[in-house]
Every structure is written in C-alpha cells, then in structure tokens.
Write a protein that holds these residues in place. Structure first.
Motif, PDB file in Angstrom:
ATOM      1  N   ILE A 108      41.264  47.489  42.483  1.00  0.00           N
ATOM      2  CA  ILE A 108      41.309  46.885  43.822  1.00  0.00           C
ATOM      3  C   ILE A 108      42.720  46.407  44.146  1.00  0.00           C
ATOM      4  N   LYS A 109      43.378  45.771  43.170  1.00  0.00           N
ATOM      5  CA  LYS A 109      44.750  45.315  43.414  1.00  0.00           C
ATOM      6  C   LYS A 109      45.670  46.490  43.736  1.00  0.00           C
ATOM      7  N   GLY A 110      45.486  47.576  42.995  1.00  0.00           N
ATOM      8  CA  GLY A 110      46.347  48.735  43.222  1.00  0.00           C
ATOM      9  C   GLY A 110      46.145  49.370  44.587  1.00  0.00           C
ATOM     10  N   ASN A 129      39.090  44.949  39.065  1.00  0.00           N
ATOM     11  CA  ASN A 129      40.104  44.142  39.750  1.00  0.00           C
ATOM     12  C   ASN A 129      41.453  44.843  39.780  1.00  0.00           C
ATOM     13  N   GLU A 130      41.787  45.518  38.699  1.00  0.00           N
ATOM     14  CA  GLU A 130      43.060  46.238  38.675  1.00  0.00           C
ATOM     15  C   GLU A 130      43.076  47.363  39.710  1.00  0.00           C
ATOM     16  N   THR A 188      36.024  49.807  48.892  1.00  0.00           N
ATOM     17  CA  THR A 188      36.926  49.988  47.742  1.00  0.00           C
ATOM     18  C   THR A 188      36.385  49.276  46.522  1.00  0.00           C
ATOM     19  N   TRP A 189      35.825  48.086  46.716  1.00  0.00           N
ATOM     20  CA  TRP A 189      35.264  47.342  45.579  1.00  0.00           C
ATOM     21  C   TRP A 189      34.080  48.103  44.972  1.00  0.00           C
ATOM     22  N   VAL A 195      37.821  47.119  52.290  1.00  0.00           N
ATOM     23  CA  VAL A 195      37.906  46.341  51.042  1.00  0.00           C
ATOM     24  C   VAL A 195      36.568  46.376  50.315  1.00  0.00           C
ATOM     25  N   ARG A 234      37.546  43.529  34.745  1.00  0.00           N
ATOM     26  CA  ARG A 234      39.009  43.541  34.726  1.00  0.00           C
ATOM     27  C   ARG A 234      39.560  44.850  35.274  1.00  0.00           C
ATOM     28  N   ILE A 289      44.469  47.581  47.424  1.00  0.00           N
ATOM     29  CA  ILE A 289      44.500  46.623  48.517  1.00  0.00           C
ATOM     30  C   ILE A 289      45.883  46.032  48.730  1.00  0.00           C
ATOM     31  N   LEU A 290      46.603  45.725  47.669  1.00  0.00           N
ATOM     32  CA  LEU A 290      47.903  45.068  47.838  1.00  0.00           C
ATOM     33  C   LEU A 290      48.863  45.852  48.724  1.00  0.00           C
TER      34      LEU A 290
END
Length: 501
Positions: free
Chosen positions: A176-178, A173-174, A33-34, A30, A170, A180-181
């Motif tokens: 990371i969401k794509g 975050n998009e 990735t960030w 994580v 922003r 990590i989720l």
C-alpha cells in the motif's frame, strides 16, 4: 456585509465537477488497493502454509500402527525436524492440530477451531479459512487425510496448520505504501494541471468579455465569431441575433418617434396659428364674435386632433408592451363588440351612417377568448373608428361576430360600404402613419397599426378584403359608396365556462 449576488463561477463550477470525481475515486482506489494488496500478500504465505499442512498430513497418514502401551499422541507426534520447522518463524506463531477418525484430539493445539459442520469432506483436498484464536486472527490451512491401509473407507482424519497474520499485514502495508505514497505527489500535481488547463481554456471567454465591455453603448454591430471557441459560438450567435433585433427595435422606435413628432406638429401648429390670429384680431380691435367663435372652433378642433393623436400613441405603446399584454383572462368577444357599437352610435347618427351589430347575444355566447380585454376592446374600437371615417354619409358599417360550431375559432368582422382599399395598398395600411392617397379623411394613421399589433399579441389572423366584389373599371355609385372594406380577425377560442355561484 456585502449582499450575495447569487452568481456562480463557471471556472469554479467546471473545477468542482472535475475534481469532485477525482477526490471521490481516490479513497475508493485506496480501498481497492488494500484489498488487492491483501490478496497479493496472502498468496505466497498461503502456499507455504498449505505445504506445511500437506507435509503434516502425509506424516499422519503414514504413521505406523500403535504398539502396545503407547498413546495415540505419541503415535502422531511430529518428528523433531517438522516441529522445528513449525516453530522456526520468529514473526508469527504457528499452530497445528491432528484429529482422529472419531474427532478426538491426537496431537497439537486443542484450542484451534474445527471447520464448519457443512464443510464438504474430500480426502486430500487442501482448504483455507480465517479464524480467531483468543484475541489473535489466524489463517488456517486444513485437509482431510485417509490413513494408509484403510483404502475405500469413508473415515478420515483432520490435519490443520494455522498461522498468525503478522507477516501478511506487514507485506500488505508495504504494498500500500508503495502504491499510495506516490499518489500524494501525483494528486496535487493533477489538481495544479487541471487548474492551469481550465485557466487557459477559459481565457477566450475573458477576451470576449473584454471586447464586449469595451464597446460603446450605441454599438449594436454583430460580435466577430471568428476568434471564439466552437463551444461558445452558439451563445455568441444568440447574442448577435439579440443585437440585430434590438437594433431593429431601436430603429423602429426612432422612426416611430420621428413620425409621431411630425404628425403632432400639424395640430399644435394649428393651435398656435389660431391663437395668434385671435390675439391679433383682439389687439387690432376687430374682435367680432363670429370671428372669435370660428377661431375657438379651430382651436378646439386642433386640440381634439392632438388629443386623438396622443391617445393613439398611448394605445400603440400599450399594445407593444409585452408585460401589459401578458395580463390575460377570459374575454367575451360578443360583449366587447356590442359595447363598442353602442359607444359609436351617436357618432354614426351624426354622420348618417347605419351602424349595426350581427352575432350572438353576449349572454348566450358559447365561446370565450383567452386575452387582454382592454387591448381587444381597443382593436374593435380602432376598426369601427376606421370604418366610420371612410364611410360616406348614407353608408353602412356592420360589426359581426361569427362563432365556430366546433368551438375552435371566434371571428370578428368589421365591414363598411366605403371606397375600399386597393390590393396594392392593403399591406401598407397597417404601417404606422400611413394614409391612403385620394382621401380627405382626417386621421392619425395609427389605428390599423394598433389593430395589427394587438392581433399579433393574441396570435390572431388578420385579413382584409372587399365587402362587395370589385369589377374592373367599376365607377363609384351615385351615393358615393364603393366596394367597401372588410377586416376579419380570427381568434383562437374555447367553450365558455359556466358561471359558478
């Protein structure tokens, strides 16, 4: 509360070692990735911010000379189209700054920090850095500009364009969401698959456990190795080896107990016979004192044989007891030998046998053994007892201690002048309850077996040969003596430690 057994689950151990790295790597993934997402998100916006700074720099470099009555701010003011471009972003705030040749503010935002003093000045080279403007974090693109008409001059002007980080955050975050989720779905699925794989992989162990538990307690046959995994095969082979040794040990014990029971029957039967004979004589009124005395003597002799047999059996059990044999200490072999010789002197005198000791004085002995004193004393006693049994009257028995001058070996020898032992029987005499044929000696047949067991416990070398060379066709000497037997036991020794006061 149930007592803790201290046992660990192999399934849980493997599962922990497989999942622990996975759970440790996940937060690291994580974080990486960030960081990667920040770089990916910053790259297009840095390119756009750099183009703004370069465009502004070109405008500043090509600015017309300053007319009379006009200020420097009006000279380097942005064109309306450029100003509109900088203020067009509704998400982030854009700042700019133009500093003159002497570092004076020509236009833009005075609060925008300047580059560090150690920054290398290369005209028209674009640079990026992060700064704080009040409570906001901004990304700054800047370059040093050489005005037109000043070619060759080392003086430059500074142009900076800064932008807040709203769009970048922003986009980060998009990303990371794509990334990590989906891992929140993949991680539990991976744990489930690992669980199922371990359960399937450990199933052969459960089957092996079921096969072992279903066995009878008397079944010591080897476990079938054909239906087990290769990784467990060494363990099963070790268990089979243990079962084979256990089977051999139990068989030896059963054979030993059967022989012991058979050997004890003779003295016990003698006791019963003599007792019944004496009782019958008394009942019939023929109880002569001489007859009763003879019966009592036979009873005493039978009881003595039985007691000797029991003592020998206890000595054998003591010699085979690993825990008992493990209690070791410093042993003075010469001292034990001299004490044993003194104990057997009365018996030797009764049989008119010359029993003697040759070797160092116990107090001057330079070597000691690391062993069990009681067992070594039993070894010497059995060798001397065996020599006295087989040596005829008028013979000699010698107990000898020979110490290695290099301090490595201490040798015990017990030799006699008896009939000796033929080479064909020298391996058999160390077996329990074996007695040489052609002799009328009344023994238990356990003495030399005890000697061999104690020697093995102490990792000593045991050998047997003739006291005097045996010639082919040699006849016994007139006094009944023969080539004799010499038992040699070589112990590992070490120099004696000086006594401390």
């Amino acid at each position: 509360m149930a007592a803790e057994t201290g046992q660990r689950s192999l399934f849980g151990e493997i599962l922990d070692w497989m999942l622990a790295p996975l759970l440790l790597i996940w937060p690291i993934s994580v974080a990486l990735t960030w960081l990667v997402a920040q770089g990916i998100a910053s790259r297009p916006y840095d390119r756009e911010l750099g183009e703004m700074a370069r465009t502004l720099g070109l405008q500043v470099a090509s600015a017309a000379p300053l007319p009379e009555g006009r200020s420097a701010r009006s000279r380097y003011a942005l064109a309306p189209e450029a100003a509109a471009l900088l203020r067009a972003d509704e998400t982030d705030t854009v700042y700019y700054q133009v500093l003159g040749l002497r570092g004076e503010l020509l236009n833009g935002d005075a609060k925008l920090p300047v580059p560090p003093e150690d920054d290398v000045i290369v005209p028209w080279e674009l640079h990026f850095r992060d700064e704080d403007m009040g409570s906001e974090r901004v990304r700054v693109a800047y370059l040093w500009v050489s005005p037109e008409g000043m070619a060759g001059s080392t003086q430059t002007m500074l142009v900076q364009v800064a932008e807040t980080l709203g769009k970048r955050s922003r986009l980060t975050n998009e990303i990371i969401k794509g990334v990590i989720l989906p891992q929140f779905v993949i991680l539990p699925l991976a744990v489930l698959l690992v669980w199922l794989a371990l359960a399937r992989g450990i199933a052969p162990l459960n089957e092996l456990q079921r096969r072992i538990r279903s066995r009878e307690s008397s079944d010591l046959s080897p476990i079938d190795e054909r239906r087990i995994p290769d990784e467990v095969a060494p363990l099963v082979r070790a268990i089979n080896d243990l079962l084979a040794r256990l089977d051999q040990s139990i068989s030896s014990q059963k054979h030993f107990l059967a022989d012991a029971a058979h050997q004890l029957k003779t003295p016990l039967a003698g006791l019963r016979t003599q007792a019944e004979f004496a009782q019958r004589e008394i009942d019939e009124g023929r109880s002569e004192p001489a007859e009763l005395k003879r019966s009592l003597q036979q009873i005493a002799l039978s009881s003595q044989r039985a007691a000797h047999m029991v003592n020998q059996l206890l000595a054998m059990a003591r010699a085979e007891d690993q825990e008992h044999a493990a209690r070791r200490g410093e042993v003075n072999l010469a001292e034990l030998a001299t004490e044993t010789v003194r104990d057997f002197v009365p018996r030797a005198l009764d049989k008119r046998i010359d029993l003697g000791y040759e070797g160092p004085d116990p107090e001057a002995s330079s070597l000691t053994l690391h062993g069990h004193a009681l067992l070594i004393r039993e070894l010497i006693r059995n060798l001397v007892d065996n020599a006295l049994l087989y040596t005829p009257a008028g013979g000699t028995v010698t107990v000898r201690i020979v110490e290695d001058p290099f301090g490595q070996v201490s040798v015990l020898q017990v030799e006699d002048s008896g009939p000796g032992i033929p080479e064909s029987e020298r391996d058999k005499v160390f077996q329990p309850f074996y007695r040489a044929l052609g002799t009328n000696v009344d023994g238990s047949g356990l003495g030399l077996a005890i000697v061999r067991e104690i020697a093995q416990q102490h990792e000593a070398e045991l050998s047997l040969d003739d006291t005097r060379p045996r010639r082919p066709g040699q006849q016994p000497e007139p006094d009944g003596q023969g080539p004799g037997a010499r038992f040699t036991v070589r112990f590992h020794a070490r120099p004696a430690q000086p006594a401390t006061e």
